[in-house]
Design a protein around this motif. Structure first.
Motif, PDB file in Angstrom:
ATOM      1  N   CYS A 173      -8.033 -10.538  -0.836  1.00  0.00           N
ATOM      2  CA  CYS A 173      -7.242 -11.074  -1.956  1.00  0.00           C
ATOM      3  C   CYS A 173      -7.245 -12.600  -1.945  1.00  0.00           C
ATOM      4  O   CYS A 173      -7.366 -13.246  -2.996  1.00  0.00           O
ATOM      5  CB  CYS A 173      -5.808 -10.549  -1.882  1.00  0.00           C
ATOM      6  N   GLN A 200      -4.837  -5.749  -4.453  1.00  0.00           N
ATOM      7  CA  GLN A 200      -3.378  -5.888  -4.394  1.00  0.00           C
ATOM      8  C   GLN A 200      -2.689  -4.536  -4.532  1.00  0.00           C
ATOM      9  O   GLN A 200      -1.679  -4.269  -3.867  1.00  0.00           O
ATOM     10  CB  GLN A 200      -2.908  -6.846  -5.488  1.00  0.00           C
ATOM     11  N   GLN A 204      -0.178  -2.674  -1.758  1.00  0.00           N
ATOM     12  CA  GLN A 204       1.141  -2.136  -2.098  1.00  0.00           C
ATOM     13  C   GLN A 204       1.273  -0.676  -1.681  1.00  0.00           C
ATOM     14  O   GLN A 204       2.328  -0.242  -1.191  1.00  0.00           O
ATOM     15  CB  GLN A 204       1.387  -2.287  -3.598  1.00  0.00           C
TER      16      GLN A 204
END
Length: 222
Positions: A173, A200, A204
């Motif tokens: 990222c 991302q 999560q």
């Protein structure tokens, strides 16, 4: 008598002048020769000898190139015999990004990741993501294709590599975000933006998976 005397004196004077001129010419020539000789001697002693540049032995260059060729032939042979995990594992462990790119160029990502289950073990897959993301300024199309397919094939429920997976994804990222900010208007920036969103999302999910057992335990205790 006077004319005879004058004639004799004239002849003698002429001879004397000729001898003097000849002697002067000889002296001048000798001086010139001595001057030229001394200058050439000084130039030889004062002019430094040009340094000869160091030349690497041809055997060293040949050895380096031949070693690279041998590695390329080895990984390509493994891939052609269907030993894809071994091929990528060898290339990734060689500490040579050019070898990894060479293998990626000769193995289409769509064909590689269409095999079920994924022929690359999770540690090999994560190492591949990590090395391809090291520099996103070169071989962008190739790296994008591989990173896209690799993110789809990641096995999230694999608890043994969850920490390593999260570290690799967070680093990915950062690399993607750095490139996008430096090249916001390029076509690759838009494509890398998709990879950033996917990475991302995976991070999560990992965080949620870690929190789920804690929530279940606390709810069951009530």
């Amino acid at each position: 008598i006077r004319e005879t005397t004058r004639s004799i004196l004239h002849d003698e004077t002429t001879v004397v002048f000729r001898e003097l001129l000849t002697a002067q010419k000889t002296d001048i020539n000798n001086l010139l020769r001595q001057s030229l000789t001394s200058k050439s001697t000084m130039s030889r002693t004062t002019t430094p000898t040009p340094a000869v540049p160091a030349i690497l032995p041809s055997s060293t260059i040949t050895s380096t190139s031949s070693t690279s060729d041998v590695k390329q032939q080895h990984v390509l042979k493994l891939a052609r015999f269907g030993q894809l995990n071994q091929a990528f594992e060898f290339a990734l462990s060689a500490s040579d990004l050019n070898l990894v790119l060479y293998l990626c160029e000769n193995v289409r990502p769509t064909e590689l990741f269409s095999i079920q289950p994924c022929p690359l073990q999770t540690p090999v897959l994560l190492s591949l993501i990590q090395q391809l993301a090291a520099d996103l300024n070169t071989h962008q199309e190739l790296k994008y294709s591989y990173l896209h397919e690799a993110l789809v094939c990641i096995d999230l429920p694999h608890p043994s590599v969850r920490d390593y997976l999260q570290t690799v994804l967070i680093d990915l990222c950062k690399k993607l975000n750095t490139y996008i900010q430096a090249n916001p208007s390029t076509t690759m920036a838009k494509r890398f933006q998709l990879l950033l969103m996917a990475s991302q999302s995976l991070v999560q999910k990992i965080v949620q998976q870690r929190a789920t057992p804690i929530i279940q335990t606390s709810s069951s205790s009530k």
